[in-house]
Design an enzyme around this catalytic site. Structure first.
Site, PDB file in Angstrom:
ATOM      1  N   GLY A  64       6.610   6.068   8.468  1.00 34.69           N
ATOM      2  CA  GLY A  64       5.653   7.168   8.609  1.00 34.69           C
ATOM      3  C   GLY A  64       5.812   7.814   9.963  1.00 34.69           C
ATOM      4  O   GLY A  64       6.899   7.763  10.565  1.00 34.69           O
ATOM      5  N   CYS A  91      12.503  12.204   6.891  1.00 38.55           N
ATOM      6  CA  CYS A  91      12.662  11.754   8.288  1.00 38.55           C
ATOM      7  C   CYS A  91      14.024  12.195   8.785  1.00 38.55           C
ATOM      8  O   CYS A  91      14.221  12.368   9.982  1.00 38.55           O
ATOM      9  CB  CYS A  91      12.611  10.245   8.412  1.00 38.55           C
ATOM     10  SG  CYS A  91      11.314   9.506   7.500  1.00 38.55           S
ATOM     11  N   LYS A 119       0.848  -1.195   0.000  1.00 43.58           N
ATOM     12  CA  LYS A 119       0.000   0.000   0.000  1.00 43.58           C
ATOM     13  C   LYS A 119       0.879   1.239   0.000  1.00 43.58           C
ATOM     14  O   LYS A 119       1.445   1.620   1.021  1.00 43.58           O
ATOM     15  CB  LYS A 119      -0.916   0.046   1.229  1.00 43.58           C
ATOM     16  CG  LYS A 119      -1.926   1.187   1.076  1.00 43.58           C
ATOM     17  CD  LYS A 119      -2.401   1.780   2.382  1.00 43.58           C
ATOM     18  CE  LYS A 119      -1.691   3.025   2.811  1.00 43.58           C
ATOM     19  NZ  LYS A 119      -1.786   4.215   1.971  1.00 43.58           N
ATOM     20  N   VAL A 150       1.203   7.227  14.063  1.00 45.28           N
ATOM     21  CA  VAL A 150       0.612   6.122  13.295  1.00 45.28           C
ATOM     22  C   VAL A 150       1.334   4.814  13.619  1.00 45.28           C
ATOM     23  O   VAL A 150       0.703   3.767  13.782  1.00 45.28           O
ATOM     24  CB  VAL A 150       0.659   6.424  11.774  1.00 45.28           C
ATOM     25  CG1 VAL A 150       0.176   5.227  10.962  1.00 45.28           C
ATOM     26  CG2 VAL A 150      -0.183   7.645  11.438  1.00 45.28           C
ATOM     27  N   GLY A 151       2.651   4.878  13.743  1.00 46.91           N
ATOM     28  CA  GLY A 151       3.432   3.679  14.048  1.00 46.91           C
ATOM     29  C   GLY A 151       3.015   3.024  15.356  1.00 46.91           C
ATOM     30  O   GLY A 151       2.936   1.803  15.457  1.00 46.91           O
ATOM     31  N   GLU A 194       8.783  17.002  15.759  1.00 52.17           N
ATOM     32  CA  GLU A 194       9.020  16.913  14.316  1.00 52.17           C
ATOM     33  C   GLU A 194       8.065  17.857  13.587  1.00 52.17           C
ATOM     34  O   GLU A 194       6.877  17.915  13.898  1.00 52.17           O
ATOM     35  CB  GLU A 194       8.781  15.479  13.837  1.00 52.17           C
ATOM     36  CG  GLU A 194       9.043  15.315  12.349  1.00 52.17           C
ATOM     37  CD  GLU A 194       9.019  13.863  11.891  1.00 52.17           C
ATOM     38  OE1 GLU A 194       8.040  13.167  12.189  1.00 52.17           O
ATOM     39  OE2 GLU A 194       9.987  13.438  11.225  1.00 52.17           O
TER      40      GLU A 194
END
Ligand code: UN1
Length: 495
Positions: A228, A284, A175, A232-233, A385
């Site tokens: 990501g 990142c 995805k 979310v992780g 971040e």
């Protein structure tokens, strides 16, 4: 009329079962629709996982060097089509052509490295504690790999995950980010043309909630590799724990470049400009903080502000452009929010600060490269971040203070120090809390055969790139071969 693209599932190009699509637009010119892509859901994922399971059965039995020969062809085809893919990549996510070319080269390097790894895939042989018995460990494929990737490196990051997964004998449900579905589609086309068997590769377009989540929750998906945000992780990790999946997470960063008073300032300047504003800060590994020694603070700031103001914004396909657009409106809003927070906390805006809409940039998501000076370690702009072209500058008086300030964040991906003092450089290698440290180089610069990843909330201990990644995509099997012709009880008959 915009072209409509499809998923690749169970050996065929197909629309989403819902029949719905989403638009992919050019961030440098929001009026340009690049294509329509399938808005998939659980039923599409279901079909993809079933096919991948079937594909796995044949693929795992192909000798790894033969799988490697196919990956070599993938690398060759990517090389032939490098410029065409790069131009489309710039159109769909904005970074300048030199950088999208570099992104594909990173994928090509990863292909050639993975191809030869098929001839190694080492296990161990060790002596047995019993006579006439042979011990070894071998690497075996795991099954179906769920691959979920971001938009900032639309080719490099999928290759970091998919090539090692394939060479180890796993099949794929992929995805890609919904901001970069075109590069992902071309990537699948190339792998099929090179000879990867159709059911081994399954591409499902769509959002994280409607496609990513069903992949993560599916009992027949054996592992997940995700790049990501840390937020979310963390959720993904929780979801994956229900089926006890192996999960590799490559998450956020708040990377810093230290510039000591003995540094080569011209070199350090080039480094920070590339690190902070390359990919419009959307990496990142972007340099999000500059930790500057008090003795060179004023001089270096003058150099930095002057050079930053000279950076040319524009469509990344045009020559002479240094900084492309941000990927979408949401990213611009986040950047604006942080600039405001920084100023409210007492930071001083010394360059940039606003979205940029001049001339050719009127219809794109451009943002001025921005510098916040007088940032102190406890400010949010020093710790969180931002993922955009914003550099926070902090003042330090000693090496020890520099390291302390650098480590004062929950992330630990990349880091850099500019110094001519070899002792200081080695102490930095020892004391910086990060997965990657550059000496006299910017925070960016991964190479395919080096481990890539971070500590703290940047990840969960796995690495991409290098040989470590091949451990992630295999199970270790311990094998004992008893050729004594009798029952030998370990720990009992030999003591
Ligand atoms: C990322 O931003 O997730 O070395 C990857 C680098 C790039 C890869 C960055 N080649 O920073």
């Amino acid at each position: 009329m915009s072209k409509t693209y499809r998923n690749f599932i169970a050996g065929e190009w197909r629309d989403a079962i819902s029949g719905e699509t989403f638009e992919n637009r050019n961030p440098a010119n929001w009026n340009e629709v690049i294509g329509l892509f399938p808005k998939s859901g659980t039923a599409d994922v279901e079909m993809a996982v079933k096919a991948a399971r079937e594909g796995f059965e044949g693929w795992r039995l192909m000798p790894a060097p033969e799988r490697g020969a196919i990956l070599k062809r993938v690398g060759d085809l990517m090389t032939e089509r490098k410029e065409e893919i790069a131009k489309n990549m710039t159109r769909e996510m904005g970074k300048v052509l030199a950088e999208t070319m570099g992104d594909i080269q990173e994928g090509i390097d990863t292909a050639y490295y993975a191809a030869t790894e098929g001839r190694r895939m080492f296990g161990h042989t060790v002596p047995s504690e019993l006579p006439n018995k042979f011990n070894m460990s071998i690497r075996v494929p795991i099954g179906v790999a769920g691959i979920i990737t971001p938009w900032n490196f639309p080719m490099a990051i999928p290759t970091w995950k998919i090539f090692p997964a394939l060479i180890c004998g796993n099949s794929i449900v992929f995805k890609p980010a919904s901001d970069t579905p075109l590069t992902a589609t071309t990537f699948i086309e190339i792998m099929l043309e090179a000879g990867i068997p159709p059911k081994v590769l399954n591409l499902v377009h769509g959002s994280g909630s409607s496609v990513g989540s069903p992949i993560v929750n599916h009992p027949d998906v054996n592992l997940i590799s995700f790049t990501g945000s840390s937020a979310v992780g963390k959720n993904l990790s929780k979801e994956a724990s229900d089926t006890l999946k192996r999960v590799s997470l490559e998450l956020g960063g708040k990377n810093a470049q230290i510039v000591m008073d003995d540094a080569d300032l011209d070199l350090a300047l080039e480094g920070v400009l590339w690190g902070a504003f390359g990919t419009t800060g959307q990496r990142c590994t972007a340099t999000s903080r500059l930790i500057l020694h008090d003795k060179v603070y004023d001089k270096f700031m003058d150099m930095l502000v002057a050079a930053t103001k000279k950076l040319r914004l524009g469509d990344g396909l045009k020559s002479g452009v240094d900084v492309g657009p941000m990927v979408n409106e949401g990213q611009i809003e986040t950047v604006q929010k942080y600039i405001k927070i920084g100023q409210e906390e007492g930071a001083k805006l010394v360059a940039g600060g606003k979205p940029y809409k001049e001339g050719d940039c009127a219809n794109g998501w451009f943002h001025e490269p921005t510098i916040l000076g007088d940032v102190t370690p406890e400010m949010r702009v020093a710790k969180e971040e931002i993922f955009g072209p914003v550099l926070s500058v902090l003042r330090i008086n000693s090496f020890e203070e520099a390291i302390k300030v650098l480590n004062n964040t929950k992330y630990g991906l990349s880091s850099s120090i500019y110094t001519r003092d070899v002792n200081q450089a080695f102490k930095a290698i020892r004391d910086i809390e990060a997965g990657i440290t550059y000496i006299n180089g910017p925070t960016i610069g991964a190479e395919a055969h080096m481990p890539f990843g971070g500590i703290k909330e940047t990840g969960n201990g796995h690495r991409e790139g290098g040989w470590e990644v091949y451990e992630f995509y295999t199970e270790t099997k311990a094998v004992f071969i008893d050729y004594s012709g009798k029952l030998q009880r370990a720990q009992i008959d030999n003591y």
